[in-house]
Design a protein around this motif. Structure first.
Motif, PDB file in Angstrom:
ATOM      1  N   ASP A 247      29.524 -39.946  12.784  1.00 40.75           N
ATOM      2  CA  ASP A 247      28.572 -39.678  13.872  1.00 40.75           C
ATOM      3  C   ASP A 247      28.400 -38.187  14.098  1.00 40.75           C
ATOM      4  O   ASP A 247      27.297 -37.701  14.358  1.00 40.75           O
ATOM      5  CB  ASP A 247      29.045 -40.349  15.165  1.00 40.75           C
ATOM      6  CG  ASP A 247      29.012 -41.871  15.071  1.00 40.75           C
ATOM      7  OD1 ASP A 247      28.293 -42.385  14.184  1.00 40.75           O
ATOM      8  OD2 ASP A 247      29.725 -42.525  15.860  1.00 40.75           O
ATOM      9  N   LEU A 251      24.549 -36.182  12.968  1.00 42.82           N
ATOM     10  CA  LEU A 251      23.766 -36.056  14.199  1.00 42.82           C
ATOM     11  C   LEU A 251      22.359 -35.573  13.868  1.00 42.82           C
ATOM     12  O   LEU A 251      22.173 -34.473  13.354  1.00 42.82           O
ATOM     13  CB  LEU A 251      24.450 -35.067  15.150  1.00 42.82           C
ATOM     14  CG  LEU A 251      23.786 -34.879  16.516  1.00 42.82           C
ATOM     15  CD1 LEU A 251      23.869 -36.173  17.305  1.00 42.82           C
ATOM     16  CD2 LEU A 251      24.465 -33.746  17.275  1.00 42.82           C
ATOM     17  N   PRO A 254      17.165 -33.582  17.680  1.00 39.67           N
ATOM     18  CA  PRO A 254      16.677 -34.299  18.868  1.00 39.67           C
ATOM     19  C   PRO A 254      15.158 -34.438  18.866  1.00 39.67           C
ATOM     20  O   PRO A 254      14.442 -33.540  18.429  1.00 39.67           O
ATOM     21  CB  PRO A 254      17.153 -33.417  20.031  1.00 39.67           C
ATOM     22  CG  PRO A 254      17.297 -32.053  19.446  1.00 39.67           C
ATOM     23  CD  PRO A 254      17.718 -32.261  18.023  1.00 39.67           C
ATOM     24  N   ASP A 296      15.959 -35.303  24.277  1.00 42.95           N
ATOM     25  CA  ASP A 296      16.121 -36.593  23.613  1.00 42.95           C
ATOM     26  C   ASP A 296      16.960 -37.468  24.541  1.00 42.95           C
ATOM     27  O   ASP A 296      18.165 -37.241  24.704  1.00 42.95           O
ATOM     28  CB  ASP A 296      16.808 -36.394  22.262  1.00 42.95           C
ATOM     29  CG  ASP A 296      16.839 -37.662  21.429  1.00 42.95           C
ATOM     30  OD1 ASP A 296      17.194 -38.718  21.978  1.00 42.95           O
ATOM     31  OD2 ASP A 296      16.501 -37.584  20.230  1.00 42.95           O
ATOM     32  N   GLN A 299      20.183 -39.218  23.025  1.00 45.68           N
ATOM     33  CA  GLN A 299      21.269 -38.284  22.702  1.00 45.68           C
ATOM     34  C   GLN A 299      21.897 -37.712  23.965  1.00 45.68           C
ATOM     35  O   GLN A 299      23.127 -37.624  24.068  1.00 45.68           O
ATOM     36  CB  GLN A 299      20.739 -37.165  21.813  1.00 45.68           C
ATOM     37  CG  GLN A 299      20.475 -37.578  20.380  1.00 45.68           C
ATOM     38  CD  GLN A 299      20.247 -36.375  19.481  1.00 45.68           C
ATOM     39  OE1 GLN A 299      20.498 -35.234  19.852  1.00 45.68           O
ATOM     40  NE2 GLN A 299      19.762 -36.630  18.271  1.00 45.68           N
ATOM     41  N   GLN A 302      24.127 -40.130  25.665  1.00 43.11           N
ATOM     42  CA  GLN A 302      25.408 -40.244  24.978  1.00 43.11           C
ATOM     43  C   GLN A 302      26.327 -39.074  25.310  1.00 43.11           C
ATOM     44  O   GLN A 302      27.525 -39.249  25.546  1.00 43.11           O
ATOM     45  CB  GLN A 302      25.184 -40.307  23.460  1.00 43.11           C
ATOM     46  CG  GLN A 302      26.453 -40.435  22.645  1.00 43.11           C
ATOM     47  CD  GLN A 302      27.186 -41.741  22.910  1.00 43.11           C
ATOM     48  OE1 GLN A 302      26.578 -42.808  22.840  1.00 43.11           O
ATOM     49  NE2 GLN A 302      28.469 -41.661  23.227  1.00 43.11           N
ATOM     50  N   ALA A 303      25.758 -37.858  25.364  1.00 50.74           N
ATOM     51  CA  ALA A 303      26.557 -36.681  25.682  1.00 50.74           C
ATOM     52  C   ALA A 303      27.142 -36.779  27.088  1.00 50.74           C
ATOM     53  O   ALA A 303      28.336 -36.528  27.306  1.00 50.74           O
ATOM     54  CB  ALA A 303      25.712 -35.423  25.539  1.00 50.74           C
ATOM     55  N   LEU A 371      31.134 -33.970  20.090  1.00 48.09           N
ATOM     56  CA  LEU A 371      29.810 -34.564  19.897  1.00 48.09           C
ATOM     57  C   LEU A 371      28.884 -34.194  21.058  1.00 48.09           C
ATOM     58  O   LEU A 371      27.701 -33.875  20.846  1.00 48.09           O
ATOM     59  CB  LEU A 371      29.929 -36.074  19.768  1.00 48.09           C
ATOM     60  CG  LEU A 371      28.625 -36.843  19.522  1.00 48.09           C
ATOM     61  CD1 LEU A 371      27.960 -36.366  18.244  1.00 48.09           C
ATOM     62  CD2 LEU A 371      28.887 -38.344  19.471  1.00 48.09           C
ATOM     63  N   ILE A 375      25.333 -32.077  20.727  1.00 46.27           N
ATOM     64  CA  ILE A 375      24.059 -32.598  21.247  1.00 46.27           C
ATOM     65  C   ILE A 375      23.395 -31.570  22.159  1.00 46.27           C
ATOM     66  O   ILE A 375      22.196 -31.293  22.057  1.00 46.27           O
ATOM     67  CB  ILE A 375      24.290 -33.925  21.992  1.00 46.27           C
ATOM     68  CG1 ILE A 375      24.666 -35.032  20.994  1.00 46.27           C
ATOM     69  CG2 ILE A 375      23.053 -34.332  22.786  1.00 46.27           C
ATOM     70  CD1 ILE A 375      25.054 -36.348  21.644  1.00 46.27           C
ATOM     71  N   HIS A 379      19.801 -29.156  21.708  1.00 47.52           N
ATOM     72  CA  HIS A 379      18.702 -29.049  22.673  1.00 47.52           C
ATOM     73  C   HIS A 379      18.447 -27.604  23.108  1.00 47.52           C
ATOM     74  O   HIS A 379      17.616 -27.360  23.979  1.00 47.52           O
ATOM     75  CB  HIS A 379      19.002 -29.899  23.910  1.00 47.52           C
ATOM     76  CG  HIS A 379      18.805 -31.372  23.701  1.00 47.52           C
ATOM     77  ND1 HIS A 379      19.669 -32.143  22.952  1.00 47.52           N
ATOM     78  CD2 HIS A 379      17.826 -32.219  24.131  1.00 47.52           C
ATOM     79  CE1 HIS A 379      19.242 -33.399  22.953  1.00 47.52           C
ATOM     80  NE2 HIS A 379      18.134 -33.461  23.643  1.00 47.52           N
TER      81      HIS A 379
END
Length: 404
Positions: A247, A251, A254, A296, A299, A302-303, A371, A375, A379
């Protein structure tokens, strides 16, 4: 030396003449006395003239043949030529020109670059501004080893026809060193994690095989069951580690779209409570006005969820564990802050907390925070462990700030 002897001779002549004038006058040689007076006057006058000439020569300055504006240009040119970084400029007609010696050597030209490299043209046309887009690879026109350059672009404002200034910093050696170090660190981490799982698997597999090769009894069944259960747990741990690494390595970029920040936080809170309800309390502090940001959604969700789960796991040791996710606005920028009342982070842990596969929890895999940071960086934002001192009597011990 010659002038000094001449001056000395005239001084001696004046002194002797002055000493002889009075005796000669008293002896009645009036014509000779007058002649001596004339000699003294002549010598004195010549001495004065010589002294004035020497003063004039000392004070005289040779006129400069270089005008002040030209001197300034020559000075600037010399400074540019001594700069080790290749410097270029682009005129309004689109032509690129070498501005210093390093650029002329790189592009083998004394003025305009007749055939500019495609990566450089693409960088100028796309007006690259993201940190990941400032690296370009250039090959010398006459061949040779290509190098990676960090590209810096500044606007010229149209002065003397120049619209863009470009600086190229050779980072090939630095990148090679960083890649080599990263590869060594990665291999060390992979070998450590894999060996930690494979060693007990191999050992217990051999034990189980020996037990199976013998006659199974009621005493050996629990031993076989424990060995197989341990193998399954270690295999699951290794599987989680490999999935986390995949993962992190895969990645994607985004897909930025307008997102309502309040709705994003509410959805993240619902996912968090589905796992932690009854164990960890969540405080949600939404923005006071409707806030739209380009990101995104999947993403960033998830962060934020990784940050909240990390805080919840840290707070579980407290009698009343709780975490908070809040939105703050400072100087026109938006920050999402995730706090917890766990045991906090030591100064030694701060240096390594975002490193991949580094975890300070018994069963952690070191993927969540790394991770989340990747992310946020994707961005164009920053994720830091907030070092600002917490307010007096504040319940929070740890604060992660995600600035967009």
């Amino acid at each position: 030396m010659r002038n000094a002897l001449s001056v000395m001779g005239r001084l001696v002549g004046i002194i002797l003449a002055c000493l002889l004038i009075e005796p000669i006058w008293q002896e009645g040689f009036f014509a000779t006395a007058v002649l001596l007076v004339c000699i003294v006057a002549f010598c004195a006058t010549s001495l004065v003239v010589t002294h004035l000439e020497m003063l004039r020569r000392v004070q005289r300055r040779e006129p400069s043949i270089v005008h002040p504006p030209d001197r300034e240009k020559l000075r600037n040119r010399a400074l540019l030529d001594h700069a080790p970084v290749p410097l270029l400029f682009q005129r309004a007609d689109g032509t690129l020109h070498a501005a210093n010696r390093a650029a002329r050597r790189l592009f083998e030209t004394d003025g305009p670059i007749l055939v500019p490299p495609e990566p450089l043209l693409a960088a100028l046309e796309n007006n690259m501004s993201g940190p990941e887009k400032k690296m370009i690879r250039l090959t010398p026109p006459l061949g040779g080893k290509p190098h990676v350059y960090a590209l810096s672009i500044g606007q010229g404002g149209g002065a003397v026809g120049i619209v863009t200034y470009i600086a190229l910093t050779d980072v090939e050696a630095s990148l090679n060193a960083a890649e080599a170090q990263a590869l060594r660190d990665l291999l060390q981490i992979l070998s450590h994690e894999i060996m930690n799982s494979l060693t007990p698997i191999v050992s217990l597999s051999a034990t189980a095989e020996e037990l199976f090769s013998e006659d199974t009894t009621e005493d050996t069944k629990p031993l076989i069951s424990d060995a197989l259960a341990t193998i399954r747990r270690r295999a699951n741990g290794l599987d989680r580690f490999v999935r986390g690494y995949r993962d992190l390595a895969r990645l994607p970029a985004p897909e930025l779209k307008p997102v309502n920040l309040g709705e994003l936080l509410q959805e993240t809170a619902r996912l968090f409570r589905a796992r932690w309800t009854g164990r960890v309390e969540l405080q949600l502090d939404l923005p006071s006005v409707r806030t739209i940001v380009r990101l995104d959604k999947a993403q960033m969700e998830q962060a934020l969820l990784n940050l909240l789960n990390n805080g919840a796991e840290a707070a579980l040791a407290q009698p009343s564990p709780f975490v908070q996710i809040a939105v703050e606005e400072r100087s026109g920028s938006i920050s999402i802050v995730v706090r917890d009342n766990g045991h906090g982070v030591t100064p030694e842990q701060r240096e390594r907390i975002f490193q991949p596969f580094v975890s300070f929890k018994p069963n952690g895999n070191g993927i969540g925070l790394s991770l989340a940071r990747q992310i946020v960086l994707g961005h164009g934002g920053t994720l830091i462990l907030d070092e600002a001192k917490l307010e007096m009597n504040s319940p929070w011990s740890t604060s992660f700030r995600c600035q967009l």
